[in-house]
Design an enzyme around this catalytic site. Structure first.
Site, PDB file in Angstrom:
ATOM      1  N   TYR A 127      -3.380  -0.396  -1.720  1.00  0.00           N
ATOM      2  CA  TYR A 127      -4.524  -0.760  -1.890  1.00  0.00           C
ATOM      3  C   TYR A 127      -4.978  -1.701  -0.137  1.00  0.00           C
ATOM      4  CZ  TYR A 127      -5.432   2.284  -6.150  1.00  0.00           C
ATOM      5  OH  TYR A 127      -5.618   3.082  -6.887  1.00  0.00           O
ATOM      6  N   HIS A 181      -3.264   9.998  -4.490  1.00  0.00           N
ATOM      7  CA  HIS A 181      -2.115   9.894  -5.485  1.00  0.00           C
ATOM      8  C   HIS A 181      -1.158   9.242  -4.384  1.00  0.00           C
ATOM      9  CE1 HIS A 181      -0.723  13.174  -3.178  1.00  0.00           C
ATOM     10  NE2 HIS A 181       0.506  12.964  -3.767  1.00  0.00           N
TER      11      HIS A 181
END
Length: 166
Positions: free
Chosen positions: A106, A138
């Site tokens: 992230y 994903h």
């Protein structure tokens, strides 16, 4: 009144449904057999007046089949249409450039999107992504390699990540 079309097909990880605009752009998609799970994900500004079922969505259906059969690039050229704020729309465009088999954290995703301190906003872009597979959320994992959450279930995300590194 605009019309969109939807179709569900079987894949190796369960049913996959896509909703496409009349011109073929993906508005929403994911590993579900229920189109009713997808239509609320479409931006109100893009929401069609009517959604009709079709057996086949042409290039979109072909791309879904080819991807699940191992052609990981099959979904790359399919047009996607999503609306949100400027950062989120940019983040979705960036996500489409993350190569299969090369997941990013992230934090790395936030940096790729141009704002390294916007880790939460990057995570939110993944969570709000209506066009799973075509915008490959994903491919974003936790720092340290943990899989992280996925709207369509952690087992589906694990399968996708394994499929792309095989």
């Amino acid at each position: 009144m605009s019309i969109a079309y939807w179709s569900t097909m079987d894949t190796k990880i369960g049913p996959f449904t896509a909703v496409v605009a009349g011109d073929g752009a993906v508005l929403a998609s994911g590993w579900t057999g229920d189109v009713g799970e997808l239509t609320p994900l479409i931006s109100p500004s893009l929401l069609p007046g009517e959604v009709k079922q079709r057996r086949d969505l042409g290039p979109v259906s072909t791309a879904i089949r080819r991807y699940h059969d191992g052609d990981l690039a099959a979904v790359a050229d399919i047009e996607v249409r999503q609306r949100s704020g400027a950062f989120r729309e940019h983040a979705w465009e960036i996500l489409r450039k993350v190569p299969a088999g090369e997941p990013v954290s992230y934090a790395e995703y936030a940096a790729l999107a141009g704002n390294p301190s916007a880790v939460r906003a990057a995570a939110s872009a993944c969570a709000k992504n209506a066009a799973a597979l075509f915008v490959p959320c994903h491919r974003v994992v936790r720092t340290g390699g943990g899989v992280g959450n996925f709207r369509w279930g952690v087992p589906a995300k694990q399968w996708l990540l394994s499929h792309e590194t095989a």
